[in-house]
Design a protein around this motif. Structure first.
Motif, PDB file in Angstrom:
ATOM      1  N   TYR A 148      43.306  38.072  50.133  1.00  0.00           N
ATOM      2  CA  TYR A 148      42.570  36.912  50.664  1.00  0.00           C
ATOM      3  C   TYR A 148      43.523  35.955  51.384  1.00  0.00           C
ATOM      4  CZ  TYR A 148      40.373  32.294  50.537  1.00  0.00           C
ATOM      5  OH  TYR A 148      39.906  31.050  50.869  1.00  0.00           O
ATOM      6  N   HIS A 149      44.681  35.703  50.770  1.00  0.00           N
ATOM      7  CA  HIS A 149      45.680  34.812  51.370  1.00  0.00           C
ATOM      8  C   HIS A 149      46.159  35.349  52.716  1.00  0.00           C
ATOM      9  CE1 HIS A 149      50.162  33.633  51.526  1.00  0.00           C
ATOM     10  NE2 HIS A 149      49.483  32.635  52.044  1.00  0.00           N
ATOM     11  N   LEU A 150      46.443  36.644  52.791  1.00  0.00           N
ATOM     12  CA  LEU A 150      46.921  37.238  54.044  1.00  0.00           C
ATOM     13  C   LEU A 150      45.894  37.113  55.162  1.00  0.00           C
ATOM     14  CD1 LEU A 150      48.738  40.536  52.983  1.00  0.00           C
ATOM     15  CD2 LEU A 150      49.765  38.389  53.743  1.00  0.00           C
ATOM     16  N   GLN A 151      44.653  37.406  54.843  1.00  0.00           N
ATOM     17  CA  GLN A 151      43.600  37.318  55.848  1.00  0.00           C
ATOM     18  C   GLN A 151      43.442  35.881  56.340  1.00  0.00           C
ATOM     19  OE1 GLN A 151      39.754  38.595  54.451  1.00  0.00           O
ATOM     20  NE2 GLN A 151      38.747  38.307  56.416  1.00  0.00           N
ATOM     21  N   ALA A 152      43.444  34.939  55.393  1.00  0.00           N
ATOM     22  CA  ALA A 152      43.306  33.528  55.755  1.00  0.00           C
ATOM     23  C   ALA A 152      44.514  33.045  56.550  1.00  0.00           C
ATOM     24  CB  ALA A 152      43.131  32.686  54.491  1.00  0.00           C
TER      25      ALA A 152
END
Length: 404
Positions: free
Chosen positions: A19-23
């Motif tokens: 989730y962090h990478l995508q955001a």
């Protein structure tokens, strides 16, 4: 190509990291994600669950394009030193922005907090010293000192672990006069230290590791919290090496190191101060496990994390003089792995990098990277004799991992 940087440990890579990478990629409008990742020993003074090579594979299969190793002299350190080293590496490789997870999720509050504490530095530092004299740990002294500075400004809370790291990232960017733009993503569902699952798909790495060691070879209890690639690689690691890494695997080596050294010899080790060496030796004489040893040694002033870092430095025989001189030198860009997009970025900008770039260990002077080499050697002791040699040789033989 625009690059966003992330500072990570991936112990192991889970859905919250995805989730962090995508955001991060979306908020930075970046073409590639560059991760600076701790090696085999981590910031909280723990051996990583699986080796840096397997954690690199997890990262590359889940959205990261380039993985660089955060050198030992920065990785196993307090938050400020950890942040300074990682930020310098991200700037040297040309990152446009840095995106970190936080409990706050508001980047303006981090910027304002760094500016505010710079303006009140003398008072803040004095309060920290005063609180440490009362016998509290440094993180607690930091939090108490911050609370004592009343302000109506939009400041971030410094009693949360990811907020503290984020504060030091933004502080490092400012003090290094870095052009990198800071961004933050609010942590989703699970807190950093959560030991139990509280969400259907997002869990902390702490709770995942706890479940892994409770279940041993059966990963079914964690499958909903980790990507398929992570699950597959964890199972593969068990097949190849026989077990995961945890402190108990190293207890006999640490105990030997403590009991064959004199107090004077222990005092030469990095972070061994204030007579703690006597307490460490006494506890090692009287305990049969790492957990019991830590429970005996821990005090209000010496947190579990600080003591674990001391234990890592004892295990790796890292002396004060050696560590301090290494920190003062420029870092380097050690490539652990890349995707096709990552390779394109490296080919395009490599000539512009402002730190030495290492893709082959043999191409760099061993004495300038010896702390990492020694840490990897010691890390291999956490395996059985039959598989130890395999991991020991990998430090020299493994080329950067390439995922097309």
């Amino acid at each position: 190509m625009k690059a966003v940087g992330v500072i990570v440990e991936y112990n192991p890579f889970h859905n919250g990291h995805a989730y962090h990478l995508q955001a991060a990629k979306e908020s930075a409008q970046a073409d590639v994600v560059i991760a600076v990742m701790s090696g085999n020993f981590l910031q909280r003074g723990e051996p990583a669950l699986v080796s840096k090579w397997y954690r690199t594979k997890m990262a590359l299969l889940n959205g990261v394009d380039i993985v660089l190793e955060l050198p030992y002299q920065f990785a196993v350190q307090k938050a400020e030193t950890f942040a300074n080293g990682a930020v310098a590496i991200l700037e040297a490789i040309g990152c446009h922005s840095l995106c970190f997870g936080s409990e706050s999720g508001d980047i303006s509050s981090f910027i304002q907090t760094v500016d505010y504490l710079d303006r009140h530095k003398d008072r803040f530092d004095e309060n920290i010293k005063m609180n440490i004299k009362k016998g509290v740990s440094f993180p607690k002294a930091l939090s108490l000192s911050f609370e004592s500075l009343s302000s109506n400004e939009n400041l971030v809370s410094l009693d949360k672990p990811n907020n503290i790291l984020g504060f030091h990232y933004v502080k490092a960017l400012k003090h290094q006069k870095s052009p990198i733009i800071p961004l933050t993503v609010k942590r989703k569902s699970a807190d950093y230290h959560d030991e139990h699952f509280a969400d259907e798909t997002i869990a902390s790495a702490t709770s995942i590791r706890k479940a892994i060691f409770a279940a041993e070879e059966n990963n079914s209890s964690i499958e909903q919290y980790i990507p398929d690639a992570t699950n597959r690689l964890l199972r593969e690691y068990l097949d190849v090496y026989g077990n995961f890494h945890e402190w108990e695997n190293y207890w006999s080596y640490l105990r030997y190191s403590l009991l064959h050294c004199s107090p004077e010899e222990l005092r030469e080790i990095y972070e061994v101060e204030e007579g703690i060496e006597h307490r460490l030796i006494a506890a090692a004489l009287d305990t049969s496990s790492f957990k019991k040893f830590m429970e005996k040694v821990k005090t209000k002033r010496y947190t579990w994390t600080r003591l674990q870092r001391i234990c890592v430095h004892i295990l790796t025989n890292t002396k004060k003089e050696e560590m301090i001189s290494t920190i003062e030198k420029d870092a380097y860009l050690r490539l652990l792995g890349m995707t096709k997009s990552g390779k394109e970025y490296l080919n395009k900008y490599k000539a512009q990098f402002t730190l030495p770039f290492i893709s082959k260990l043999s191409s760099y002077k061993e004495k300038d990277i010896f702390l990492d080499i020694r840490a990897s050697r010691v890390y291999s002791f956490g395996l059985g004799n039959q598989t130890m040699d395999k991991l020991l040789k990998q430090e020299y033989n493994q080329p950067p991992i390439y995922i097309q």
